[in-house]
Enzyme design. Structure first.
Site, mmCIF file in Angstrom:
data_model
loop_
_atom_site.group_PDB
_atom_site.id
_atom_site.type_symbol
_atom_site.label_atom_id
_atom_site.label_comp_id
_atom_site.label_asym_id
_atom_site.label_seq_id
_atom_site.Cartn_x
_atom_site.Cartn_y
_atom_site.Cartn_z
ATOM 1 N N SER A 1 0.838 -1.194 0.000
ATOM 2 C CA SER A 1 0.000 0.000 0.000
ATOM 3 C C SER A 1 0.885 1.261 0.000
ATOM 4 C CB SER A 1 -0.959 -0.052 1.193
ATOM 5 O OG SER A 1 -1.974 0.912 1.054
ATOM 6 N N ASP B 1 -8.586 -4.440 -6.181
ATOM 7 C CA ASP B 1 -8.143 -3.662 -5.018
ATOM 8 C C ASP B 1 -8.948 -2.371 -4.891
ATOM 9 O OD1 ASP B 1 -6.603 -2.099 -3.134
ATOM 10 O OD2 ASP B 1 -4.900 -3.392 -3.576
ATOM 11 N N HIS C 1 -7.375 -5.790 -0.714
ATOM 12 C CA HIS C 1 -6.244 -4.859 -0.756
ATOM 13 C C HIS C 1 -4.945 -5.651 -0.627
ATOM 14 C CE1 HIS C 1 -4.178 -1.126 -0.517
ATOM 15 N NE2 HIS C 1 -3.947 -1.142 0.785
#
Length: 514
Positions: A227, A453, A483
């Site tokens: 991320s 995602d 995610h």
């Protein structure tokens, strides 16, 4: 997503870490003022601080390996490397392989920004057992986070109030209230954390990582970023291309977007995840308890949120489930397909007037534990984003942009659009419109994108590959949900990542895993 007015690309692993544990010891001073010569004093990890989310000390890994913690000294201001220092909290589990197997340290950043790596890594340590055969697993609390000179803004009671606010104003009075509450929060950050706010940029954290590399004794930085950790990894590669070892970026931030474009992309991403959730529920052989068709599921959720705007329902006493808290909780559940069953349960209960499950999901996103104590993930998230990002968006600007955001996501559009005002009246100017990740001369970097995602839409992986430059980024696609990809347990993804990190085998560019 770290707070209701500013949903961002917070890794699932950071946002659910309230129940995880741990943190740091001390380091000896550097010899003769050379900060790269400091020796880390690794010790058993104490229980995590409140800023890290609280909880118990981390449990040993299967087989009995203990987690160890230390504190690395780093310059507060990298423009004055011999000036005042701050402590950067570290954690590690030593490599499990035999003599001659160890490659070095593998440094993790799980995202946020604002997530504590010192609490997150132990919670997911077993997932990286294969990588520990050849690496010491290492993570850290980035500056401004957890025990690394944490940014502090408001206290727990004030944060309860902050998260209960209406983050999607419908008229001029509500807009003025949101902007005033944002100003109060940002003023509290300046009051309590003035000295650290100018020094929490991603470029500062990247320089800390290069110091970490040297202090850990590694010639190259081997890295696993998830991320926001992909942005940090890209910035590191830009600043130190010759020091990049084997690096993996998973759940990839698009480095070419400004904050407005990023928020709009997230609106589309979360809408896609909601669509997929609704389709999944109604396609099962048993009846979906929250709707007859995908559109019916989404219509009922929209009606719930409209009803909560008019009249909140009981949540976790004494707090009520507001429209904003419910939206936040729904978003949290969309970070992972593993959470979809809790979203279904939470919606069922909310339709019957019970908001506890959705509020628990929202609390998880916001870093609130069962005792009512908040980690500093929201404060750190806003501080790092506002130090990085040059644009400052006004209420009038957001008002003009609402139609496009609503077109991208009827459910999340307003929520994500109004999040753009979070840096208004911030004490420190932002560095740039978007990060520079160009890294000519770097070793190959494996870039893993997930087509489903919600927080870091799939397109960002291709943009990261292009921005890193020719011969650097290698794209791998996972056709899945949630995610990130590696922690989905998909064997194709894990085998490709493990082969690269353990054996240096770069997968063929364009590889697709299903």
């Amino acid at each position: 997503m770290a707070n209701p007015s500013r949903p961002r690309a917070a890794a699932l692993t950071t946002s659910v870490m309230l129940l995880a544990a741990l943190l740091a010891g001390c380091s000896h001073g550097a010899k003769d003022g050379d900060i790269t010569a400091q020796k880390l004093d690794w010790k058993d990890c104490p229980a995590p601080s409140e800023a890290e989310g609280g909880g118990d000390s981390p449990s040993p890994l299967p087989g009995g390996t203990q987690w160890q913690c230390a504190t690395m000294k780093a310059p507060l201001n990298w423009s004055n490397p011999k000036g005042e220092t701050i402590g950067i909290a570290l954690i590690r589990a030593k490599a499990s392989g035999g003599p001659g197997k160890r490659i070095g340290s593998l440094v993790f950043n799980f995202g946020g920004p604002g997530g504590s790596g010192v609490t997150t890594l132990p919670a997911f340590g077993e997932d990286y057992a294969a990588l520990r055969t050849r690496y010491d697993l290492v993570s850290f609390d980035p500056r401004g986070v957890g025990r690394s000179k944490p940014v502090q803004c408001e206290n727990d009671a004030q944060l309860d109030d902050f998260f209960q606010q209406d983050a999607t104003p419908d008229d001029s009075a509500e807009r003025a209230q949101l902007l005033e509450r944002t100003k109060q929060f940002n003023g509290a950050c300046e009051k309590h954390s003035r000295s650290i706010l100018p020094h929490v940029r991603t470029t500062d954290a990247a320089r800390d990582m290069d110091l970490m590399r040297q202090v850990l004794g590694d010639a190259k930085l081997h890295y696993f970023g998830i991320s926001y950790g992909t942005e940090l990894g890209g910035v590191y590669a830009h600043l130190f291309p010759k020091n990049v070892g084997r690096a993996v970026l998973d759940a990839v931030v698009d480095p070419t977007l400004n904050p407005e474009q990023s928020a709009l992309g997230q609106a589309r991403g979360f809408q896609l995840a909601l669509d997929n959730f609704a389709e999944d529920c109604t396609s099962k052989t048993t009846d979906c308890p929250i709707g007859d068709t995908p559109q019916d599921v989404k219509d009922r959720i929209a009606k719930l949120l409209d009803d909560l705007e008019k009249k909140p329902i009981p949540g976790i006493v004494p707090r009520e489930l507001t429209q904003t808290a419910a939206t936040n909780g729904i978003a949290q559940a969309l970070y992972s397909k593993d959470f979809w069953e809790y979203l279904t349960e939470g919606l069922q209960q909310a339709y019957e007037g019970d908001g506890r499950v959705l509020m628990l999901l929202s609390d998880s996103m916001n870093g609130r534990n069962e005792s009512g104590e908040y980690s500093n993930i929201t404060a750190a998230n806003i501080a790092i984003n506002c130090a990085d990002e040059k644009p400052r968006y006004s209420g009038d600007f957001v008002q003009r942009r609402l139609p496009e955001f609503r077109a991208a996501s009827p459910l999340f559009g307003d929520y994500l659009a109004w999040g753009m005002v979070s840096c208004a009246n911030w004490a420190v100017s932002g560095a740039a419109d978007h990060p520079d990740v160009s890294a000519p001369g770097s070793a190959p970097i494996l870039v893993v994108g997930n087509t489903g995602d919600p927080a870091t839409p799939y397109e960002g992986a291709r943009k990261m590959v292009e921005a890193l430059g020719k011969g650097v980024g290698v794209e791998l696609t996972y056709r899945g949900q949630g995610h990130g990809a590696y922690d989905s347990k998909n064997k194709c993804v894990q085998n490709a990542v493990n082969s690269y990190l353990l054996d240096g085998k770069v997968p063929k560019a364009g590889t697709v895993c299903t």
